[in-house]
Enzyme design. Sequence first.
Site, PDB file in Angstrom:
ATOM      1  N   TYR A  31       0.825  -1.219   0.000  1.00 37.17           N
ATOM      2  CA  TYR A  31       0.000   0.000   0.000  1.00 37.17           C
ATOM      3  C   TYR A  31       0.857   1.267   0.000  1.00 37.17           C
ATOM      4  O   TYR A  31       0.627   2.177   0.789  1.00 37.17           O
ATOM      5  CB  TYR A  31      -0.953   0.018   1.204  1.00 37.17           C
ATOM      6  N   TYR A 159     -13.017  -6.973   5.590  1.00 35.50           N
ATOM      7  CA  TYR A 159     -11.782  -7.098   4.817  1.00 35.50           C
ATOM      8  C   TYR A 159     -11.541  -8.579   4.547  1.00 35.50           C
ATOM      9  O   TYR A 159     -11.562  -9.388   5.475  1.00 35.50           O
ATOM     10  CB  TYR A 159     -10.569  -6.501   5.550  1.00 35.50           C
ATOM     11  N   ASP A 260     -14.781 -16.009   7.471  1.00 33.87           N
ATOM     12  CA  ASP A 260     -13.373 -15.699   7.246  1.00 33.87           C
ATOM     13  C   ASP A 260     -12.722 -15.477   8.609  1.00 33.87           C
ATOM     14  O   ASP A 260     -12.846 -14.414   9.199  1.00 33.87           O
ATOM     15  CB  ASP A 260     -13.275 -14.457   6.351  1.00 33.87           C
ATOM     16  N   LYS A 289      -3.041 -16.441   8.237  1.00 39.82           N
ATOM     17  CA  LYS A 289      -2.283 -15.644   9.210  1.00 39.82           C
ATOM     18  C   LYS A 289      -1.617 -16.488  10.301  1.00 39.82           C
ATOM     19  O   LYS A 289      -0.572 -17.065  10.044  1.00 39.82           O
ATOM     20  CB  LYS A 289      -3.183 -14.534   9.762  1.00 39.82           C
TER      21      LYS A 289
HETATM   22  C1  LIG Z   1      -5.316 -10.665   6.129  1.00 39.43           C
HETATM   23  C2  LIG Z   1      -6.675 -11.125   5.825  1.00 39.43           C
HETATM   24  C3  LIG Z   1      -6.980 -11.710   4.582  1.00 39.43           C
HETATM   25  C4  LIG Z   1      -5.969 -11.829   3.464  1.00 39.43           C
HETATM   26  O1  LIG Z   1      -4.882 -12.619   3.799  1.00 39.43           O
HETATM   27  P1  LIG Z   1      -3.516 -12.513   2.960  1.00 39.43           P
HETATM   28  O2  LIG Z   1      -2.674 -13.621   3.501  1.00 39.43           O
HETATM   29  O3  LIG Z   1      -2.969 -11.137   3.226  1.00 39.43           O
HETATM   30  O4  LIG Z   1      -3.860 -12.690   1.529  1.00 39.43           O
HETATM   31  C5  LIG Z   1      -8.268 -12.161   4.379  1.00 39.43           C
HETATM   32  N1  LIG Z   1      -9.211 -12.050   5.343  1.00 39.43           N
HETATM   33  C6  LIG Z   1      -8.949 -11.500   6.534  1.00 39.43           C
HETATM   34  C7  LIG Z   1     -10.028 -11.431   7.570  1.00 39.43           C
HETATM   35  C8  LIG Z   1      -7.684 -11.002   6.821  1.00 39.43           C
HETATM   36  O5  LIG Z   1      -7.438 -10.426   8.003  1.00 39.43           O
END
Ligand SMILES: *Cc1c(COP(=O)(O)O)cnc(C)c1O
Length: 450
Positions: A31, A159, A260, A289
């Site tokens: 970014y 997100y 997610d 993550k």
């Molecule tokens: C960080 C994140 C993503 C994307 O993960 P990347 O490994 O950066 O592609 C998707 N969903 C959530 C909730 C996130 O915090």
Amino acid sequence: MSDAPTPAGTCDSLDMARLLAVDAAHAWHPYTATIDRDPVYPVRAAAGCEIELMDGRRLVDGMASWWCAIHGYNHPVLNAAATAQLGRMAHVMFGGLTHAPAVGLVERLVQLTPAPLQHVFLCDSGSVAVEVAMKMALQYQQAAGRPQRVRFLTVRGGYHGDTFDAMSVCDPVTGMHSLFERVLPKQVFAAPPAPAFEAPCTDADIAEIAGLMARHGDTLAAVILEPIVQGAGGMRFYSPAYLSRLRALCDRHGLLLILDEIATGFGRTGRLFACEHAGVAPDILCLGKALTGGYLTGAATLATTDVADTISRGVPGAFMHGPTFMGNPLACAIANASIDLLLSRDWRGEVAAIEAGLRAGLEPCRQLPGVADVRVLGAIGVVELTDPVPMRAVQRALVERGVWVRPFGRLVYLMPPFIITPAQLAQLCEAIGEVLAALAAGRLTEPAHP
Ligand SMILES: *Cc1c(COP(=O)(O)O)cnc(C)c1O
């Protein structure tokens, strides 16, 4: 160009000035622009809950490297797992081959996540896990004889990653939908979940999203959202009751529920997975993550037997995805060690202690001018300002106080490694308080050029 590194003098061993010059010339950071860049701080090493800069300064880490490094850095157990696996193989393809690290990981994930999730698709990164989840939902609806169900319903303020389909379900404003309007799939958005974490969920709280399901139901494949905590889209916490009502609505309207948990998974909110706050099982779950303890990129998408078998019975009789580095043995071996390490520790006690420390440490910020809200859930602490944070000045002032905290938008937040000590946590909170007080008093100025 003249100052590009030569093979004989790569930046691996270069002095700091040269490293920063080559970085400024050639490395494109997340970014950021390539001109008039924000400063970057060169790191020599990291261990425990500290990041050591090349100039020798040590910073207490408040970010866990974007939620990942739950055990801190350079952990002997994870290092040993990596070294042992390297001695066997760093990688083999997952098409037609299998191996203990991947099988061990899928077994652990099936055991730890809600019972209906029985099938694990390993993939490269969080964004890819979301793409995979969305493709699963589309193939599922297609195979179930509902090919017109091609859109997704979500909430604003979310997100889900930066690839195109993931971006299409991010918050339209912070996800920069205007920039990609012509190519981005058009999804259906409801307001962010309104009821706070402790609050019940009233009929009024769920009315809008229920109405959208009723109106668009026959074109919707799935609902996708982050359970309980909206992370990078705004760091908001919402009521578990909202999530359980949403689950019931999905069932009524024939929509899959995709959760997610890439940011929330592995203990961050005080439960192993945030959906446990609501006692809700999704049809599809995304993990990433902290999955690999912050060592390597790695993610997973889990599906119920109904989703997996329906896709498998449909045309073309397979799920159509297969990343090159799927099931990477090194990442899987480290993930297994990270999960075992987490479960062997009193992680509930650690997260509860961090929660208490964050409440005590950040609460005084509420009195500062320019602070709109202070909120804490599990090992997540947020100070929301009324105006955007002047990044360069605030970042520099935080580093000068010996902490690594990376604000964004109007948010200054902490999500430290679970191994953080009470003294380190207090230092993080004090630094934020001091810097926000200086900001409110007009004592921080934004350097035009670093
Ligand atoms: C960080 C994140 C993503 C994307 O993960 P990347 O490994 O950066 O592609 C998707 N969903 C959530 C909730 C996130 O915090």
